[in-house]
Enzyme design. Structure first.
Site, PDB file in Angstrom:
ATOM      1  N   GLY A  11     -11.988  42.851 -13.228  1.00  0.00           N
ATOM      2  CA  GLY A  11     -11.715  44.393 -13.366  1.00  0.00           C
ATOM      3  C   GLY A  11     -10.878  44.353 -14.582  1.00  0.00           C
ATOM      4  N   ARG A  72     -18.081  39.956 -14.466  1.00  0.00           N
ATOM      5  CA  ARG A  72     -18.155  39.309 -12.939  1.00  0.00           C
ATOM      6  C   ARG A  72     -19.062  38.455 -12.970  1.00  0.00           C
ATOM      7  NH1 ARG A  72     -13.677  41.883 -10.194  1.00  0.00           N
ATOM      8  NH2 ARG A  72     -14.030  44.229 -10.600  1.00  0.00           N
ATOM      9  N   ASP A 103      -6.866  37.621  -9.904  1.00  0.00           N
ATOM     10  CA  ASP A 103      -6.987  36.393  -8.908  1.00  0.00           C
ATOM     11  C   ASP A 103      -8.237  35.611  -8.942  1.00  0.00           C
ATOM     12  OD1 ASP A 103      -8.173  38.453  -7.430  1.00  0.00           O
ATOM     13  OD2 ASP A 103      -7.071  38.000  -5.656  1.00  0.00           O
ATOM     14  N   THR A 126      -4.610  43.081 -14.058  1.00  0.00           N
ATOM     15  CA  THR A 126      -5.336  43.635 -12.890  1.00  0.00           C
ATOM     16  C   THR A 126      -4.628  44.887 -12.588  1.00  0.00           C
ATOM     17  OG1 THR A 126      -5.886  43.430 -10.706  1.00  0.00           O
ATOM     18  CG2 THR A 126      -4.240  41.971 -11.439  1.00  0.00           C
ATOM     19  N   ASP A 128      -4.312  45.963  -9.630  1.00  0.00           N
ATOM     20  CA  ASP A 128      -3.727  46.004  -8.369  1.00  0.00           C
ATOM     21  C   ASP A 128      -2.551  45.184  -7.899  1.00  0.00           C
ATOM     22  OD1 ASP A 128      -6.383  46.728  -7.573  1.00  0.00           O
ATOM     23  OD2 ASP A 128      -7.192  44.744  -7.438  1.00  0.00           O
ATOM     24  N   ASP A 130      -1.518  42.276  -7.341  1.00  0.00           N
ATOM     25  CA  ASP A 130      -1.449  41.696  -6.147  1.00  0.00           C
ATOM     26  C   ASP A 130      -1.631  40.225  -6.562  1.00  0.00           C
ATOM     27  OD1 ASP A 130      -3.849  41.670  -7.472  1.00  0.00           O
ATOM     28  OD2 ASP A 130      -5.129  41.554  -5.854  1.00  0.00           O
ATOM     29  N   ARG A 172      -8.237  47.871  -2.397  1.00  0.00           N
ATOM     30  CA  ARG A 172      -9.120  47.378  -1.485  1.00  0.00           C
ATOM     31  C   ARG A 172      -8.245  46.321  -0.383  1.00  0.00           C
ATOM     32  NH1 ARG A 172     -13.297  45.538  -5.608  1.00  0.00           N
ATOM     33  NH2 ARG A 172     -12.146  43.849  -5.736  1.00  0.00           N
TER      34      ARG A 172
HETATM   35  P1  ATP Z   1      -9.641  41.737 -10.156  1.00  0.00           P
HETATM   36  O1  ATP Z   1      -8.321  41.709  -9.465  1.00  0.00           O
HETATM   37  O2  ATP Z   1      -9.058  43.020 -11.251  1.00  0.00           O
HETATM   38  O3  ATP Z   1     -10.715  42.187  -9.623  1.00  0.00           O
HETATM   39  P2  ATP Z   1     -10.464  39.293 -10.761  1.00  0.00           P
HETATM   40  O4  ATP Z   1     -10.228  38.298 -11.805  1.00  0.00           O
HETATM   41  O5  ATP Z   1      -9.877  38.893  -9.476  1.00  0.00           O
HETATM   42  O6  ATP Z   1     -10.057  40.793 -11.258  1.00  0.00           O
HETATM   43  P3  ATP Z   1     -13.006  38.642  -9.994  1.00  0.00           P
HETATM   44  O7  ATP Z   1     -14.396  39.198 -10.069  1.00  0.00           O
HETATM   45  O8  ATP Z   1     -12.769  38.216  -8.640  1.00  0.00           O
HETATM   46  O9  ATP Z   1     -11.838  39.705 -10.572  1.00  0.00           O
HETATM   47  O10 ATP Z   1     -13.145  37.306 -10.469  1.00  0.00           O
HETATM   48  C1  ATP Z   1     -13.358  37.266 -12.061  1.00  0.00           C
HETATM   49  C2  ATP Z   1     -14.568  36.043 -12.236  1.00  0.00           C
HETATM   50  O11 ATP Z   1     -13.879  34.793 -11.890  1.00  0.00           O
HETATM   51  C3  ATP Z   1     -15.646  35.954 -11.531  1.00  0.00           C
HETATM   52  O12 ATP Z   1     -16.801  36.892 -11.841  1.00  0.00           O
HETATM   53  C4  ATP Z   1     -16.183  34.647 -11.279  1.00  0.00           C
HETATM   54  O13 ATP Z   1     -16.787  34.337 -12.591  1.00  0.00           O
HETATM   55  C5  ATP Z   1     -14.953  33.893 -11.420  1.00  0.00           C
HETATM   56  N1  ATP Z   1     -14.579  33.201  -9.968  1.00  0.00           N
HETATM   57  C6  ATP Z   1     -13.854  33.926  -9.307  1.00  0.00           C
HETATM   58  N2  ATP Z   1     -13.566  33.172  -8.061  1.00  0.00           N
HETATM   59  C7  ATP Z   1     -14.054  31.977  -8.373  1.00  0.00           C
HETATM   60  C8  ATP Z   1     -14.385  30.682  -7.673  1.00  0.00           C
HETATM   61  N3  ATP Z   1     -13.814  30.542  -6.517  1.00  0.00           N
HETATM   62  N4  ATP Z   1     -14.612  29.601  -8.424  1.00  0.00           N
HETATM   63  C9  ATP Z   1     -14.982  29.653  -9.637  1.00  0.00           C
HETATM   64  N5  ATP Z   1     -15.130  31.176 -10.483  1.00  0.00           N
HETATM   65  C10 ATP Z   1     -14.422  31.917  -9.809  1.00  0.00           C
END
Ligand code: ATP
Length: 322
Positions: A11, A72, A103, A126, A128, A130, A172
């Protein structure tokens, strides 16, 4: 180390641009070449790389969103996807990467840099808040201020018409935005995922407020609250107060955009600068955070294990002061 890359992922969050700017300018000042990877892991897999210079990051410190765009990317979750990403980085001669994300981004980076020999350092981007290892994530301060300003506006109209507003904010899994914005706007109640919602107690509060002839009632609900969100709460309230005029507002994505606050820009800039310093110091698989004004490096696998309880004193404050 001669060449590094930077990308934003997950995000988007206000302050990401300030962080990109700091990464690029610190790296250039230290004699490194810098590549911007567009669209997060998706762009890494597809080789969407652009050379960054001082001018590429001019005039962006005050802008929300991310000039590198975000995505994503399901493909990066597979070994084949990560293999493609590695080949692209290797082909471009990239020797270190700064990942700006949440995360999920760090979970992916952790897996990747254990599989392949390219160091990753993260900064927490982020809204959040978190992540472990930092008091504030990039985007959080702006998001709570945006939510607060929107709720202030709603409060004016709630007061004018004697209405009950149920306002849903982002969160969330965590209720940080809900709790801070509830305190800052003097809301009557707040519902967060970290604590079990007592609908009966909420109804009692509204009854007391009715007796006190309060003109406006504002209830803030985090989207991940187990009650199911603002519309569900409205249903419950309408059963008990059929003649009460209730309105639901979902703040939604206005909380993601907008100009980053001063604190956001300063913090994001510092984290970006320290991320480059960490790569040059040979660090890998760590997130740059700020705790009590000090820069702290936390391993990715620890940073993503966020289980902070909500501060019960802050929850009590909402009740006590409304
Ligand atoms: P936000 O907290 O704002 O949602 P985020 O980094 O947690 O940000 P995510 O969409 O959960 O956002 O993760 C970003 C990208 O990281 C995912 O689209 C994916 O490409 C990669 N990713 C997440 N989890 C994994 C995983 N377990 N293994 C490999 N790549 C991952």
């Amino acid at each position: 180390m001669k060449k590094i890359a930077v990308f934003t992922s997950g995000g988007d969050a206000p302050g990401m641009n300030a962080c990109i700017r700091a990464v690029v300018r610190t790296a250039l000042n230290k004699g490194l070449e810098v590549i911007g990877i567009h669209r997060g892991y998706q762009g890494m897999i597809e080789g969407e790389f652009v050379v960054m210079n001082n001018a590429s990051v001019a005039g962006i410190i005050h802008q929300g969103g991310t000039i590198l765009h975000s995505a994503r990317c399901a493909e990066f979750r597979s070994k084949e996807g990560r293999q493609k990403a590695f080949e692209q980085l290797e082909k471009a001669g990239i020797e270190g990467v700064v990942a700006i994300g949440g995360d999920g981004t760090f979970t992916g980076a952790d897996i990747f840099s254990k599989e392949f020999d390219i160091p990753f350092v993260g900064t927490p981007g982020t809204i959040d808040n978190d992540l472990n290892g930092t008091d504030f994530t990039i985007g959080y301060d702006t998001a709570i201020n945006t939510a607060m300003a929107a709720i202030d506006n709603i409060k004016d109209t709630a007061n004018a018409h004697n209405r009950l507003f149920i306002i849903e904010v982002m969160g969330r899994d965590v209720g940080f935005i809900a709790l801070r914005s509830a305190i800052a706007t003097g809301a009557e109640a707040v519902l967060v995922p970290e604590s079990q919602t007592d609908t009966e107690a909420l109804i009692q509060t509204l009854k007391i407020n009715q007796k006190r002839k309060k003109r406006a009632n504002i209830i803030i609900v985090a989207e991940g609250d187990e009650t199911g969100g603002a519309f569900k709460i409205e249903e419950e309230i309408k059963k008990r107060f059929p003649f009460y005029e209730t309105k639901v507002t979902i703040l939604g994505h206005i909380q993601r955009g907008g100009r980053p606050t001063c604190m956001e820009r300063v913090r994001a800039s510092r984290m970006g600068m320290e991320a480059v310093n960490a790569l040059l110091a040979g660090k890998s698989n760590v997130m740059v955070g700020q705790i009590h004004n000090d820069i702290v490096l936390t391993p990715f696998d620890q940073a993503v294990k966020h289980h902070e309880e909500i501060n019960p004193i802050l929850l009590e404050m909402v009740e006590m002061l409304s």
